[in-house]
Design a protein around this motif. Structure first.
Motif, PDB file in Angstrom:
ATOM      1  N   SER B  75       0.836  -1.215   0.000  1.00  0.00           N
ATOM      2  CA  SER B  75       0.000   0.000   0.000  1.00  0.00           C
ATOM      3  C   SER B  75       0.863   1.255   0.000  1.00  0.00           C
ATOM      4  O   SER B  75       0.546   2.247  -0.670  1.00  0.00           O
ATOM      5  N   ALA B  78       2.300   1.970  -3.407  1.00  0.00           N
ATOM      6  CA  ALA B  78       1.313   2.618  -4.274  1.00  0.00           C
ATOM      7  C   ALA B  78       1.200   4.102  -3.934  1.00  0.00           C
ATOM      8  O   ALA B  78       1.118   4.948  -4.825  1.00  0.00           O
ATOM      9  N   GLY B  79       1.219   4.419  -2.646  1.00  0.00           N
ATOM     10  CA  GLY B  79       1.180   5.826  -2.235  1.00  0.00           C
ATOM     11  C   GLY B  79       2.401   6.580  -2.730  1.00  0.00           C
ATOM     12  O   GLY B  79       2.304   7.708  -3.220  1.00  0.00           O
ATOM     13  N   GLN B 103      -4.366  -5.777  -1.340  1.00  0.00           N
ATOM     14  CA  GLN B 103      -3.649  -4.500  -1.476  1.00  0.00           C
ATOM     15  C   GLN B 103      -3.169  -4.332  -2.916  1.00  0.00           C
ATOM     16  O   GLN B 103      -3.155  -3.226  -3.457  1.00  0.00           O
ATOM     17  N   MET B 106      -6.419  -3.426  -4.917  1.00  0.00           N
ATOM     18  CA  MET B 106      -7.015  -2.114  -4.617  1.00  0.00           C
ATOM     19  C   MET B 106      -6.052  -0.957  -4.844  1.00  0.00           C
ATOM     20  O   MET B 106      -6.405   0.052  -5.440  1.00  0.00           O
ATOM     21  N   ASP B 107      -4.851  -1.081  -4.295  1.00  0.00           N
ATOM     22  CA  ASP B 107      -3.967   0.092  -4.232  1.00  0.00           C
ATOM     23  C   ASP B 107      -3.034   0.178  -5.432  1.00  0.00           C
ATOM     24  O   ASP B 107      -2.619   1.272  -5.809  1.00  0.00           O
ATOM     25  N   TYR B 110      -5.988  -1.338  -9.314  1.00  0.00           N
ATOM     26  CA  TYR B 110      -7.188  -0.494  -9.460  1.00  0.00           C
ATOM     27  C   TYR B 110      -6.804   0.982  -9.519  1.00  0.00           C
ATOM     28  O   TYR B 110      -7.400   1.766 -10.271  1.00  0.00           O
ATOM     29  N   CYS B 111      -5.805   1.362  -8.753  1.00  0.00           N
ATOM     30  CA  CYS B 111      -5.356   2.755  -8.758  1.00  0.00           C
ATOM     31  C   CYS B 111      -4.333   3.023  -9.851  1.00  0.00           C
ATOM     32  O   CYS B 111      -3.844   4.152  -9.970  1.00  0.00           O
ATOM     33  N   ALA B 112      -3.987   1.995 -10.630  1.00  0.00           N
ATOM     34  CA  ALA B 112      -3.088   2.137 -11.794  1.00  0.00           C
ATOM     35  C   ALA B 112      -1.762   2.789 -11.418  1.00  0.00           C
ATOM     36  O   ALA B 112      -1.288   3.681 -12.113  1.00  0.00           O
ATOM     37  N   GLN B 113      -1.176   2.356 -10.342  1.00  0.00           N
ATOM     38  CA  GLN B 113       0.105   2.916  -9.928  1.00  0.00           C
ATOM     39  C   GLN B 113       1.251   2.046 -10.466  1.00  0.00           C
ATOM     40  O   GLN B 113       1.168   0.823 -10.411  1.00  0.00           O
TER      41      GLN B 113
END
Lengths: 295, 325
Positions: B75, B78-79, B103, B106-107, B110-113
């Protein structure tokens, strides 16, 4: 709600306290959040009213006093970040994002309708101004750890604010992130716990006890403050002080004592309102109560 | 390295500390960082196992030690990625792909990081550490996550090439690499292109489609069988998602049998992915999936397990030979 031994800063104690005009504005913006939440949920026909109402003043204070933002520039690299562990309160965040010109206000009118970017939980790929998607409780503080690490790597001074639910304290990953943040001395990371005392299945401390929260966070290496989460003066002054303390190496946790459903009397006394829908006549009563609160 | 030492032995590992695939991770990331790419790295208390300690020494400001908090690491990566860096985070595949599945979905995806997830010590390569440390489900899980590229490299040189290619890859990536002692299939300048299989040959009798450590075994098996007069080919399907469907169909049109070989459950992994293509596209080839047959592996030193599950060269050859009879 029990409170024991936490360090407290008296509300509005400093000379740099916010003005009466600013306090009035923050209260007005909190009412705006509540009224818009009622309007949007009337479109969806179900939603998390009371989860928003406990943190309406937190939203208002962060977005209209604390955070460094630029109107209409949701991707500004130097902006302060805001993440929500309790992503189900996004319905209260969206009206603010629209108000800041991050997206067109007309989006709100189609809240949750087929193809709308706005759902029950915030999606960063669809909603400008959402700094990170959420919905699965327990991830956000870790996302915030990463953002603070990234900010440090790039030599930037932005702050990262993470709003956590008190039920979220039951997620193990929160404490992984807490250890990580303290180890890496992420002084730019601020967690705000919306301590409204309730979760879906009942009282937080009956479902799975989380107290003493202040001692827990302190034991994990964080600087801890407690505040009345509905007192915009106390909140704004505390957040200003936290932000001004640029030499702080410890991450900071603010335990905001709040009331779930704050502002609507029958929600405040009925924990079953975590997820619900107001019939039209109840909706009118709720609006009246919110406006009466302004008197 | 000493030929006299058994590859499962502690002494072998001591002498061969810079295990090719895993030394590749740190060396290549250092190379990419020195070239100006915004590479950062992290691990969860395994910097010696995955070799990232070398990167941490060279670029301490680019390295984050997360401790034993894998979900937090994913996570946080991703941040971090939202601020403009490209995080490469590594831990055992069992913990990365299974413990952090949500994680990752989602992170990261899904967040395309642009997070690069490196699951090492895959399959049964941790031998007698047991099921908790084995990862025979990771391909199946990872390839069902939308917008996530899934790669299983055969050896160090191919992994290095994949890492170099990754800096220009738009999607998040799950890399599956073995324990680092894998014998090399390729030379220093191994070619690598996401989604484009390396076709070593298409056989009239059998084409083996393999990934990861199984490529080396399968290549040896292919050479042995061709030496006996059979017509056996090999496709190194290093990218499992997106799958090189054209390569599968090239084999399906020519070969009597397609044999998939993977250090993974035969359900949902490479064999499953190939089966989907064959079912949808048609083609006359019979499919045989070889790997871990929906069971928990026995405990043993890795080489014993590879022999037992017929994933070493002799084992793959015997499986293929039985199909030729």
């Amino acid at each position: 709600m029990a409170s024991s031994g936490a360090s407290r800063w008296p509300s509005n104690s400093g000379n740099d306290g916010i003005s009466d005009e600013q306090a009035a504005r923050l209260r007005e913006r909190a009412r705006f959040v509540r009224l818009e939440t009622i309007r949007l949920i009337s479109i969806a026909k179900v939603g998390h009213y009371s989860s928003v109402f406990s943190c309406a003043e937190i939203f208002s204070t962060l977005y209209y006093d604390t955070m460094r933002l630029r109107r209409g520039e949701p991707g500004w690299p130097d902006r302060d970040r805001f993440l929500m562990g309790k992503g189900h309160a996004a319905v209260g965040q969206f009206p603010i994002l629209a108000d800041l010109d991050f997206f067109d206000r007309s989006w709100l009118d189609d809240y949750t309708r087929l193809g709308s970017p706005l759902g029950d939980h915030p999606d960063m790929r669809k909603v400008p101004g959402v700094d990170f998607s959420s919905g699965s409780i327990g991830h956000a503080l870790s996302n915030g750890v990463g953002m603070a690490l990234g900010g440090r790597f790039h030599g930037k001074d932005f702050n990262v604010f993470v709003l956590l639910g008190d039920g979220e304290m039951q997620e193990g990953q929160v404490w992984e992130a807490a250890i990580s943040a303290a180890t890496h001395r992420l002084g730019k990371l601020v967690a705000i716990v919306d301590r409204n005392g309730y979760q879906l299945d009942g009282k937080v401390d009956d479902v799975a006890a989380v107290e003493p929260l202040d001692e827990k966070w302190r034991a994990f290496g964080w600087e801890v403050h407690e505040v009345d989460g509905h007192d915009v003066v106390a909140l704004a002054n505390l957040l200003r002080k936290v932000k001004a303390d640029t030499g702080r190496e410890k991450p900071c946790c603010i335990i905001a004592r709040t009331v779930k459903g704050k502002g609507i009397d029958y929600m405040e006394t009925e924990p079953g309102w975590h997820l619900g829908y107001l019939a039209p006549e109840d909706e009118a009563r709720a609006r009246d109560m919110i406006l009466e609160g302004a008197q | 390295m000493s030929a006299a030492l058994h590859p499962d032995s502690w002494q072998y590992r001591e002498l061969n500390k810079r295990a090719p695939s895993l030394a590749t991770l740190a060396d290549t990331l250092i190379e990419l960082a020195e070239a100006g790419h915004p590479v950062v790295a992290g691990t969860a208390d395994l910097q010696h196992s995955n070799g990232l300690v070398g990167f941490a020494r060279r670029f301490p400001e680019r390295f984050t030690q997360f401790g034993i908090s894998e979900q937090n690491m994913v996570s946080a990566a991703a941040g971090m990625a939202t601020t403009g860096v490209m995080p490469y985070v590594a831990t055992f595949a069992s913990f990365l792909a299974l413990l952090c599945c949500e994680q990752i979905r989602m992170d990261v995806a899904y967040c395309a990081q642009p997070v690069r997830l490196i699951g090492h010590h895959t399959g049964i390569s941790l031998g007698f550490y047991g099921t908790s440390h084995h990862a025979t489900e990771d391909i199946a899980i990872m390839r069902s996550i939308a917008d996530l590229t899934v790669v299983s490299t055969a050896d160090g040189p191919q992994f290095a090439a994949a890492l170099r290619a990754s800096v220009n890859h738009p999607q998040p990536i799950y890399f599956r690499i073995s324990r680092g002692h894998d014998p090399a299939v390729y030379g220093k300048d191994a070619p690598f292109e996401f989604g484009k299989a390396v076709v070593h040959g298409i056989g009239n009798d059998i084409t083996i489609i393999a990934c990861g450590m199984a490529v080396h075994s399968a290549k040896q098996a292919m050479e042995a069988l061709n030496g006996k007069g059979h017509s056996v080919g090999l496709i190194d399907m290093h990218t499992i998602k997106p799958l090189d469907r054209a390569a599968v169909m090239a084999a399906a049109r020519k070969s009597r049998i397609i044999l998939t070989v993977e250090e993974h459950n035969i359900l949902g992994g490479l064999g499953g992915a190939v089966a989907e293509v064959l079912a949808e596209e048609g083609g006359g080839a019979r499919l045989v999936r070889h790997g871990i047959k929906d069971e928990y592996s026995l405990i043993a030193p890795p080489t014993h397990l590879y022999r037992h599950y017929k994933l070493d060269a002799a084992g793959v050859e015997s499986v293929a030979q039985s199909l030729l009879a």
